[in-house]
Design a protein around this motif. Structure first.
Motif, PDB file in Angstrom:
ATOM      1  N   SER A 186       0.726  -1.332   0.410  1.00  0.00           N
ATOM      2  CA  SER A 186       0.280   0.001   0.224  1.00  0.00           C
ATOM      3  C   SER A 186       0.861   1.461   0.020  1.00  0.00           C
ATOM      4  N   ALA A 187       1.408   1.606  -0.970  1.00  0.00           N
ATOM      5  CA  ALA A 187       1.849   2.924  -2.061  1.00  0.00           C
ATOM      6  C   ALA A 187       0.813   4.473  -0.783  1.00  0.00           C
ATOM      7  N   GLU A 188       1.620   5.223  -0.463  1.00  0.00           N
ATOM      8  CA  GLU A 188       1.463   6.526  -0.056  1.00  0.00           C
ATOM      9  C   GLU A 188       1.478   7.427  -1.644  1.00  0.00           C
ATOM     10  N   LEU A 189       2.336   7.138  -2.058  1.00  0.00           N
ATOM     11  CA  LEU A 189       1.696   8.113  -3.781  1.00  0.00           C
ATOM     12  C   LEU A 189       1.617   6.630  -4.668  1.00  0.00           C
ATOM     13  N   ASP A 190       0.960   7.279  -5.747  1.00  0.00           N
ATOM     14  CA  ASP A 190       0.334   6.002  -6.229  1.00  0.00           C
ATOM     15  C   ASP A 190       1.073   6.275  -7.439  1.00  0.00           C
ATOM     16  N   GLY A 191       1.815   5.005  -7.460  1.00  0.00           N
ATOM     17  CA  GLY A 191       3.217   4.293  -8.323  1.00  0.00           C
ATOM     18  C   GLY A 191       4.693   4.129  -7.599  1.00  0.00           C
ATOM     19  N   ARG A 192       4.664   4.570  -6.445  1.00  0.00           N
ATOM     20  CA  ARG A 192       5.363   5.205  -5.558  1.00  0.00           C
ATOM     21  C   ARG A 192       6.028   3.692  -5.155  1.00  0.00           C
ATOM     22  N   THR A 193       6.114   2.865  -4.968  1.00  0.00           N
ATOM     23  CA  THR A 193       6.241   1.621  -3.793  1.00  0.00           C
ATOM     24  C   THR A 193       7.218   2.297  -3.036  1.00  0.00           C
ATOM     25  N   LEU A 194       8.055   2.417  -3.155  1.00  0.00           N
ATOM     26  CA  LEU A 194       9.293   2.963  -2.170  1.00  0.00           C
ATOM     27  C   LEU A 194       8.625   4.104  -0.816  1.00  0.00           C
ATOM     28  N   THR A 195       7.401   3.990  -1.307  1.00  0.00           N
ATOM     29  CA  THR A 195       6.931   5.347  -0.214  1.00  0.00           C
ATOM     30  C   THR A 195       5.744   4.748   1.079  1.00  0.00           C
ATOM     31  N   GLY A 196       5.704   3.134   0.334  1.00  0.00           N
ATOM     32  CA  GLY A 196       4.119   2.274   1.091  1.00  0.00           C
ATOM     33  C   GLY A 196       5.031   1.348   2.396  1.00  0.00           C
ATOM     34  N   GLU A 197       3.697   0.650   2.809  1.00  0.00           N
ATOM     35  CA  GLU A 197       4.481  -0.949   3.714  1.00  0.00           C
ATOM     36  C   GLU A 197       3.632  -1.764   2.971  1.00  0.00           C
ATOM     37  N   ALA A 198       4.810  -2.824   2.960  1.00  0.00           N
ATOM     38  CA  ALA A 198       4.428  -4.307   2.517  1.00  0.00           C
ATOM     39  C   ALA A 198       3.749  -5.216   3.919  1.00  0.00           C
ATOM     40  N   GLN A 199       3.410  -6.202   3.413  1.00  0.00           N
ATOM     41  CA  GLN A 199       2.321  -6.860   4.264  1.00  0.00           C
ATOM     42  C   GLN A 199       2.024  -8.240   2.965  1.00  0.00           C
ATOM     43  N   LEU A 200       2.227  -9.804   4.133  1.00  0.00           N
ATOM     44  CA  LEU A 200       1.919 -11.143   3.583  1.00  0.00           C
ATOM     45  C   LEU A 200       0.631 -10.956   3.082  1.00  0.00           C
ATOM     46  N   SER A 201       0.091 -11.366   2.189  1.00  0.00           N
ATOM     47  CA  SER A 201      -1.320 -12.514   1.678  1.00  0.00           C
ATOM     48  C   SER A 201      -2.123 -13.256   3.015  1.00  0.00           C
ATOM     49  N   ASP A 202      -2.860 -13.158   3.017  1.00  0.00           N
ATOM     50  CA  ASP A 202      -3.049 -14.466   5.082  1.00  0.00           C
ATOM     51  C   ASP A 202      -3.134 -15.613   3.778  1.00  0.00           C
ATOM     52  N   TRP A 203      -2.973 -15.802   2.590  1.00  0.00           N
ATOM     53  CA  TRP A 203      -3.131 -17.437   2.155  1.00  0.00           C
ATOM     54  C   TRP A 203      -1.838 -17.393   2.230  1.00  0.00           C
ATOM     55  N   ALA A 204      -0.240 -16.472   1.787  1.00  0.00           N
ATOM     56  CA  ALA A 204       0.780 -17.377   2.365  1.00  0.00           C
ATOM     57  C   ALA A 204       1.338 -17.316   3.794  1.00  0.00           C
ATOM     58  N   VAL A 205       0.944 -16.714   4.803  1.00  0.00           N
ATOM     59  CA  VAL A 205       1.142 -17.181   5.841  1.00  0.00           C
ATOM     60  C   VAL A 205       0.729 -17.964   6.101  1.00  0.00           C
ATOM     61  N   ASN A 206      -1.016 -18.764   5.342  1.00  0.00           N
ATOM     62  CA  ASN A 206      -1.427 -19.918   5.903  1.00  0.00           C
ATOM     63  C   ASN A 206      -0.267 -20.657   5.611  1.00  0.00           C
TER      64      ASN A 206
END
Length: 378
Positions: A318-338
């Motif tokens: 989820s990026a703070e600025l559109d298309g600027r992934t370095l400004t965002g936060e990352a998380q694992l998808s639920d299915w990946a954790v499971n």
């Protein structure tokens, strides 16, 4: 007790360093009679020779020995570490030392202090390795003599574990097959910690803020330990006939994740498990998997839309600025954790390929009418 001999030998080394420190302090005091000064100088030279002999004869088997070998530390560099250790253990409120005070505790003359300033340079072995760090509270004085220094966490831990008799596993000894998926994941966690230590060393603020090219690969030794630990994990996997069926192993292999991508997944997985925080800054994760600044520039690709992590919906950003992934936060998808922990998909569950196709379809979906038209067409 096994550690008694090592503890006694290390005590002798540190006591000699303390004696030398006291002798230098007396020599630097008010004017002394010639005979007294000559006697102190003789004592200091005798103790220095003894320290050199004892240091050469000491068989470091623990973390301290690994540091000594990896960084090829000299007698004087060991004295710097011992002096900072003494300050850390005995100071009530200030565990750092000003550069001139630190060098005066190690060298006898003004000329030696001047020539020994390279010991405190950021390109020198002590600071490049992170064994000695600039105090966080320091205002980044440009003069090496005015800056304040303290013992790095790794050096402090190495001294403590040497006393406790800890023996380092260099990865070349005998290993056993993994008994479970959890054991495999915990080894990946330890590997992640090595990446984290390297990142902190390579991208420490004072090095990032420098106004000159600096040294190449300050985390080289940790990079070698990372490579050795990867080899250790692969050896343990090869020994277990059922290891390929571990959920974690299957996950990384089925999705064809490389080493850097694997560490990103492990970092997010254990952050959520240990800290209850599902998110991490993308920029932090890119630093984590980078061994130097060139890799930092290249590793941005792992968080672009065409990278495996995002393309396969393993990681969401989820990026703070559109298309600027370095400004965002990352998380694992639920299915990946499971899947990593081995949760069954269950009857009728969507497998990884179907989930990827569905994810890509939703990305291309223009509006709800298109969805219902496609649904009726099926």
């Amino acid at each position: 007790m096994k550690s008694t001999r090592r503890s006694h030998a290390l005590r002798k080394l540190l006591d000699l360093c303390d004696d030398l420190h006291r002798l230098r302090a007396r020599l630097a005091a008010a004017a002394l009679p010639r005979e007294t000064r000559a006697r102190l100088v003789r004592q200091m030279r005798s103790k220095t020779e003894r320290l050199a002999r004892d240091l050469a004869a000491y068989r470091f088997k623990g973390p301290l020995g690994r540091l000594m070998r990896e960084h090829r530390l000299s007698l004087v560099q060991f004295q710097v570490l011992a002096t900072l250790l003494q300050r850390h253990l005995r100071a009530e409120d200030e565990s750092s030392m000003e550069g001139r005070e630190l060098l005066a505790a190690v060298f006898e003359s003004s000329f030696d202090v001047l020539s020994g300033m390279e010991l405190l340079h950021e390109n020198g072995a002590l600071r490049r390795s992170g064994l000695v760090v600039v105090d966080d509270s320091d205002e980044r004085a440009l003069d090496l003599l005015e800056s304040r220094y303290r013992l790095g966490h790794e050096a402090l831990t190495a001294f403590r574990e040497e006393v406790l008799g800890v023996v380092v596993d260099d990865g070349r000894g005998a290993v056993e097959a993994y008994a479970s998926n959890h054991e495999y994941l915990l080894d990946l966690r330890i590997l992640h910690n090595l990446y984290l230590h390297r990142s902190e060393r390579v991208f420490q603020q004072e090095r990032w803020d420098r106004a000159h090219p600096g040294v190449v690969a300050p985390g080289r030794q940790l990079g070698q330990r990372i490579e050795a630990f990867w080899n250790r994990i692969e050896r343990r996997l090869a020994l277990g006939p059922d290891a390929a069926q571990f959920p974690g192993v299957r996950f990384f292999r089925e999705h064809r994740l490389g080493r850097a991508e694997t560490i990103v997944v492990v970092a997010l997985l254990f952050r959520e498990l240990f800290e209850g925080i599902a998110y991490a800054d993308v920029a932090e994760l890119i630093r984590l998997i980078s061994g130097d600044e060139l890799e930092l520039l290249r590793n941005r690709r792992h968080f672009l839309e065409h990278g495996r992590l995002l393309r396969q919906d393993i990681v969401k950003v989820s990026a703070e600025l559109d298309g600027r992934t370095l400004t965002g936060e990352a998380q694992l998808s639920d299915w990946a954790v499971n899947q990593l922990f081995g949760a069954p998909l269950g009857d009728g569950a969507i497998d990884a390929d179907d989930r990827l196709d569905w994810h890509l379809y939703l990305e291309k979906l223009e509006d709800a009418r298109t969805f219902f038209r496609d649904l009726e067409g099926n």
